[in-house]
Write an enzyme that holds these catalytic residues in place. Structure first.
Site, PDB file in Angstrom:
ATOM      1  N   PRO A  90      56.691 -63.045  30.509  1.00 17.39           N
ATOM      2  CA  PRO A  90      57.296 -61.769  30.743  1.00 17.39           C
ATOM      3  C   PRO A  90      58.582 -62.037  31.669  1.00 17.39           C
ATOM      4  O   PRO A  90      59.674 -61.014  31.660  1.00 17.39           O
ATOM      5  CB  PRO A  90      56.382 -60.846  31.600  1.00 17.39           C
ATOM      6  CG  PRO A  90      55.421 -61.940  32.330  1.00 17.39           C
ATOM      7  CD  PRO A  90      55.450 -63.040  31.288  1.00 17.39           C
ATOM      8  N   GLU A 117      47.317 -66.012  35.944  1.00 13.00           N
ATOM      9  CA  GLU A 117      48.657 -65.644  36.740  1.00 13.00           C
ATOM     10  C   GLU A 117      49.789 -66.279  35.987  1.00 13.00           C
ATOM     11  O   GLU A 117      51.035 -66.046  36.606  1.00 13.00           O
ATOM     12  CB  GLU A 117      48.575 -65.846  38.070  1.00 13.00           C
ATOM     13  CG  GLU A 117      47.618 -64.785  38.632  1.00 13.00           C
ATOM     14  CD  GLU A 117      47.934 -63.186  38.681  1.00 13.00           C
ATOM     15  OE1 GLU A 117      49.226 -63.001  38.588  1.00 13.00           O
ATOM     16  OE2 GLU A 117      47.246 -62.511  38.417  1.00 13.00           O
ATOM     17  N   ARG A 154      60.360 -65.897   8.498  1.00 11.88           N
ATOM     18  CA  ARG A 154      61.255 -65.071   7.759  1.00 11.88           C
ATOM     19  C   ARG A 154      62.662 -65.864   7.421  1.00 11.88           C
ATOM     20  O   ARG A 154      63.257 -65.485   6.443  1.00 11.88           O
ATOM     21  CB  ARG A 154      61.453 -63.542   8.259  1.00 11.88           C
ATOM     22  CG  ARG A 154      60.230 -62.894   8.438  1.00 11.88           C
ATOM     23  CD  ARG A 154      60.690 -61.454   9.208  1.00 11.88           C
ATOM     24  NE  ARG A 154      61.351 -60.624   8.333  1.00 11.88           N
ATOM     25  CZ  ARG A 154      61.016 -59.858   7.239  1.00 11.88           C
ATOM     26  NH1 ARG A 154      59.624 -60.087   7.200  1.00 11.88           N
ATOM     27  NH2 ARG A 154      61.719 -59.024   6.520  1.00 11.88           N
ATOM     28  N   ASP A 169      67.782 -57.218   6.958  1.00 15.90           N
ATOM     29  CA  ASP A 169      66.976 -56.687   8.032  1.00 15.90           C
ATOM     30  C   ASP A 169      67.759 -55.997   9.285  1.00 15.90           C
ATOM     31  O   ASP A 169      68.889 -56.332   9.395  1.00 15.90           O
ATOM     32  CB  ASP A 169      66.019 -57.595   8.490  1.00 15.90           C
ATOM     33  CG  ASP A 169      64.777 -57.985   7.811  1.00 15.90           C
ATOM     34  OD1 ASP A 169      64.449 -57.182   6.845  1.00 15.90           O
ATOM     35  OD2 ASP A 169      64.317 -58.925   8.060  1.00 15.90           O
TER      36      ASP A 169
HETATM   37  N1  SAM Z   1      51.804 -63.117  36.842  1.00 15.99           N
HETATM   38  C1  SAM Z   1      52.900 -63.089  35.881  1.00 15.99           C
HETATM   39  C2  SAM Z   1      54.033 -62.352  35.894  1.00 15.99           C
HETATM   40  O1  SAM Z   1      53.815 -61.107  36.286  1.00 15.99           O
HETATM   41  O2  SAM Z   1      55.015 -62.686  35.705  1.00 15.99           O
HETATM   42  C3  SAM Z   1      52.102 -62.603  34.253  1.00 15.99           C
HETATM   43  C4  SAM Z   1      51.071 -63.470  33.898  1.00 15.99           C
HETATM   44  S1  SAM Z   1      50.151 -62.702  32.186  1.00 15.99           S
HETATM   45  C5  SAM Z   1      49.231 -61.960  32.848  1.00 15.99           C
HETATM   46  C6  SAM Z   1      49.868 -64.352  31.588  1.00 15.99           C
HETATM   47  C7  SAM Z   1      50.779 -64.815  30.512  1.00 15.99           C
HETATM   48  O3  SAM Z   1      50.786 -63.797  29.612  1.00 15.99           O
HETATM   49  C8  SAM Z   1      51.839 -65.303  31.019  1.00 15.99           C
HETATM   50  O4  SAM Z   1      52.301 -66.437  31.394  1.00 15.99           O
HETATM   51  C9  SAM Z   1      52.792 -65.223  29.499  1.00 15.99           C
HETATM   52  O5  SAM Z   1      52.467 -66.379  28.954  1.00 15.99           O
HETATM   53  C10 SAM Z   1      52.212 -64.107  28.888  1.00 15.99           C
HETATM   54  N2  SAM Z   1      52.913 -62.903  28.755  1.00 15.99           N
HETATM   55  C11 SAM Z   1      52.668 -61.722  29.516  1.00 15.99           C
HETATM   56  N3  SAM Z   1      53.581 -60.909  29.258  1.00 15.99           N
HETATM   57  C12 SAM Z   1      54.217 -61.139  28.488  1.00 15.99           C
HETATM   58  C13 SAM Z   1      55.458 -60.976  27.763  1.00 15.99           C
HETATM   59  N4  SAM Z   1      56.006 -59.719  28.098  1.00 15.99           N
HETATM   60  N5  SAM Z   1      56.247 -61.724  27.065  1.00 15.99           N
HETATM   61  C14 SAM Z   1      55.837 -63.036  26.732  1.00 15.99           C
HETATM   62  N6  SAM Z   1      54.852 -63.387  27.156  1.00 15.99           N
HETATM   63  C15 SAM Z   1      53.954 -62.677  28.029  1.00 15.99           C
END
Ligand code: SAM
Length: 246
Positions: A90, A117, A154, A169
């Site tokens: 994220p 996490e 794609r 697209d």
């Molecule tokens: N503690 C982290 C933070 O707040 O930045 C979030 C960890 S999340 C619960 C667990 C995993 O989900 C991340 O390591 C990532 O690989 C994936 N993930 C969660 N949200 C994502 C997003 N918006 N885009 C891409 N990967 C995501």
């Protein structure tokens, strides 16, 4: 293109190539996907790959060593020194159509799916790029990795038929796509726009461009703000706006 997905849920991410365009890409021989289980690189008897966070607090952290070992194994398997390692996170750059097109040029991608996490920060040294699906938090990187594989496939030659060129697209030319219609010609009191039945290709192209400009103006004005419209486009958009307001 070779894609390796490093995950705790290989059977989940493998689903992405069972359907639709990614499946066609595999069948056409332009995409090879392997899901690699990070637990296979655990030195723990119970195949654990997470541990408690230093400093305390809730949640668990993915250990660096299994991640580094999984990345190294994936690099060796794809046989590409240039394989790009992408962590789904994220905190990454937003995954856009521009990114998708750039990634589709790569010979090999290694996608790292976090859980808990997220990874121990020290494992991130092996990562070339972090990409995010949006400003929200999922419980794992698997769905973003599957979205990325779908979007990239794609753009692989031979995956889409001519009739479905990805060039049309949304976002490719900076605009949203124009509306689409199919049979029947009349449906619940609504008719297909007449121009689409005219057989006049120039008129159809003009109408589609006007509708694409209009849809972007209505739904994503932020996209239009970043574009320099030529005279024809600006004229069509003025026409569309006038029709909306009239
Ligand atoms: N503690 C982290 C933070 O707040 O930045 C979030 C960890 S999340 C619960 C667990 C995993 O989900 C991340 O390591 C990532 O690989 C994936 N993930 C969660 N949200 C994502 C997003 N918006 N885009 C891409 N990967 C995501």
């Amino acid at each position: 293109m070779k894609i390796e997905i490093l995950t705790l849920f290989p059977e989940l991410v493998e689903q992405v190539v069972r359907f639709g365009i990614p499946r066609k890409a595999v069948e056409a021989g332009v995409l090879q996907l392997k899901a690699r289980d990070i637990r296979d690189y655990s030195s723990d008897r119970d195949r654990r790959v997470d541990d408690r966070p230093y400093g305390g607090g809730p949640g668990m952290v993915m250990e660096a060593e299994p991640l580094a070992a999984a990345i190294a194994a994936a690099k060796q398997a794809v046989g590409e020194a240039r394989a790009l390692v992408v962590a789904l996170s994220p905190q990454g750059e937003p995954l856009t159509q521009q990114w998708v097109r750039r990634l589709a040029q790569e010979p090999a991608l290694i996608l790292l799916c976090g859980r808990y996490e997220g990874p121990d920060e020290r494992a991130m040294g092996a990562v070339d790029l972090e990409l995010s699906l949006g400003d929200f938090v999922l419980s794992g990187g698997e769905l973003p990795a599957m979205a990325l594989v779908d979007a990239v496939s794609r753009w692989l030659p031979g995956a889409l038929g001519h009739e479905q060129s990805a060039q049309n697209d949304s976002f490719v030319a900076g605009l949203l796509d124009h509306p689409h219609y199919t049979r029947p010609e009349h449906w619940r009191g609504q008719a297909v726009p007449e121009v689409l039945l005219s057989g006049d290709h120039a008129k159809v192209a003009r109408w589609r461009l006007k509708q694409a400009l209009g849809a972007t103006w209505l739904k994503r004005p932020d996209l239009l703000a970043g574009l320099e419209l030529n005279e024809i486009q600006a004229g069509l958009l003025r026409e569309f706006i006038a029709e909306q307001q009239g």
